[in-house]
Design a protein around this motif. Structure first.
Motif, PDB file in Angstrom:
ATOM      1  N   HIS A  18       2.576  -7.942 -10.381  1.00 31.94           N
ATOM      2  CA  HIS A  18       2.649  -8.057  -8.923  1.00 31.94           C
ATOM      3  C   HIS A  18       1.592  -9.036  -8.414  1.00 31.94           C
ATOM      4  O   HIS A  18       1.881  -9.908  -7.596  1.00 31.94           O
ATOM      5  N   ASP A  19       0.373  -8.907  -8.908  1.00 24.96           N
ATOM      6  CA  ASP A  19      -0.727  -9.766  -8.468  1.00 24.96           C
ATOM      7  C   ASP A  19      -0.613 -11.180  -9.018  1.00 24.96           C
ATOM      8  O   ASP A  19      -0.894 -12.150  -8.311  1.00 24.96           O
ATOM      9  N   ILE A  20      -0.217 -11.312 -10.275  1.00 19.97           N
ATOM     10  CA  ILE A  20      -0.059 -12.643 -10.879  1.00 19.97           C
ATOM     11  C   ILE A  20       0.978 -13.453 -10.099  1.00 19.97           C
ATOM     12  O   ILE A  20       0.792 -14.643  -9.860  1.00 19.97           O
ATOM     13  N   GLN A  21       2.037 -12.786  -9.681  1.00 20.21           N
ATOM     14  CA  GLN A  21       3.100 -13.474  -8.945  1.00 20.21           C
ATOM     15  C   GLN A  21       2.811 -13.548  -7.449  1.00 20.21           C
ATOM     16  O   GLN A  21       3.607 -14.094  -6.688  1.00 20.21           O
ATOM     17  N   GLU A  22       1.676 -12.965  -7.035  1.00 23.77           N
ATOM     18  CA  GLU A  22       1.251 -12.962  -5.634  1.00 23.77           C
ATOM     19  C   GLU A  22       2.342 -12.454  -4.708  1.00 23.77           C
ATOM     20  O   GLU A  22       2.639 -13.045  -3.662  1.00 23.77           O
ATOM     21  N   ARG A  23       2.932 -11.346  -5.092  1.00 22.42           N
ATOM     22  CA  ARG A  23       3.997 -10.752  -4.285  1.00 22.42           C
ATOM     23  C   ARG A  23       3.407  -9.885  -3.179  1.00 22.42           C
ATOM     24  O   ARG A  23       2.416  -9.194  -3.392  1.00 22.42           O
ATOM     25  N   PRO A  24       4.042  -9.877  -2.021  1.00 27.68           N
ATOM     26  CA  PRO A  24       3.588  -8.989  -0.941  1.00 27.68           C
ATOM     27  C   PRO A  24       3.965  -7.543  -1.248  1.00 27.68           C
ATOM     28  O   PRO A  24       4.827  -7.279  -2.090  1.00 27.68           O
ATOM     29  N   SER A  25       3.330  -6.622  -0.571  1.00 21.27           N
ATOM     30  CA  SER A  25       3.585  -5.198  -0.813  1.00 21.27           C
ATOM     31  C   SER A  25       4.467  -4.574   0.260  1.00 21.27           C
ATOM     32  O   SER A  25       4.462  -3.364   0.441  1.00 21.27           O
ATOM     33  N   CYS A  59       0.071   0.795  -2.669  1.00 22.09           N
ATOM     34  CA  CYS A  59       0.543  -0.259  -1.766  1.00 22.09           C
ATOM     35  C   CYS A  59       0.432   0.165  -0.306  1.00 22.09           C
ATOM     36  O   CYS A  59       0.039  -0.626   0.549  1.00 22.09           O
ATOM     37  N   GLU A  79     -11.532  -8.701  -3.945  1.00 17.55           N
ATOM     38  CA  GLU A  79     -10.643  -9.812  -4.305  1.00 17.55           C
ATOM     39  C   GLU A  79     -11.245 -10.725  -5.373  1.00 17.55           C
ATOM     40  O   GLU A  79     -10.525 -11.503  -6.003  1.00 17.55           O
ATOM     41  N   LEU A  83      -8.722  -9.167 -12.350  1.00 21.49           N
ATOM     42  CA  LEU A  83      -7.428  -8.577 -12.004  1.00 21.49           C
ATOM     43  C   LEU A  83      -7.225  -7.194 -12.627  1.00 21.49           C
ATOM     44  O   LEU A  83      -6.849  -6.244 -11.933  1.00 21.49           O
ATOM     45  N   ASN A  87      -7.341  -3.450 -10.542  1.00 23.35           N
ATOM     46  CA  ASN A  87      -6.206  -2.539 -10.495  1.00 23.35           C
ATOM     47  C   ASN A  87      -6.499  -1.204 -11.176  1.00 23.35           C
ATOM     48  O   ASN A  87      -5.998  -0.169 -10.731  1.00 23.35           O
TER      49      ASN A  87
END
Length: 140
Positions: A18-25, A59, A79, A83, A87
């Motif tokens: 999720h974080d690697i792809q910088e997806r929103p929650s 989330c 931040e 990573l 998490n």
């Protein structure tokens, strides 16, 4: 390995991607991402419900969790944390703050065991220090 440990590891794997792809929650995006995740990880299906509880809960409360972690980490912004470390900390903090049937000592121990497997060796004491601080603030 216990079922909840498997769930925690699944949640960690989810958040890593999720974080690697910088997806929103956002909830609608999260639902689709969880479906993809379920079909991609054919691990013990019994571990998925608690993993999804962790994922959805984190989330939904990520800002509050990150604020609590920031209050407990000296000179480290959430931040900027590695990573995996970030998490692992979020999972443990969520359990400590929001899951009543998980004692803080169990959440900390589980986080450290997972860190031994997935994080850098020096991360273990970093994670332990932040979670001990969080435990102290929660108790106080």
């Amino acid at each position: 390995m216990g079922l909840r440990r498997k769930s925690r590891e699944l949640a960690l794997q989810f958040f890593y991607g999720h974080d690697i792809q910088e997806r929103p929650s956002a909830e609608d995006i999260l639902h689709k991402e969880l479906e993809e995740f379920r079909s991609s990880f054919k691990s013990d299906q019994k571990a998925h419900p608690y993993a999804e509880q962790l994922i959805k809960g984190i989330c939904a409360r990520q800002q509050a969790i990150d604020n609590a972690l920031a209050d407990c980490s000296h000179h480290w912004r959430v931040e900027r944390m590695a990573l995996v470390d970030r998490n692992i900390l979020r999972i443990a903090a969520y359990e400590m703050l929001y899951i009543e049937d998980v004692p803080a000592t169990v959440a900390i121990n589980e986080a450290l065991e997972i860190a031994k497997r997935y994080a850098e060796p020096e991360s273990i004491s970093f994670i332990n220090g932040i979670l001990d601080n969080l435990q102290g603030k929660k108790a106080g």
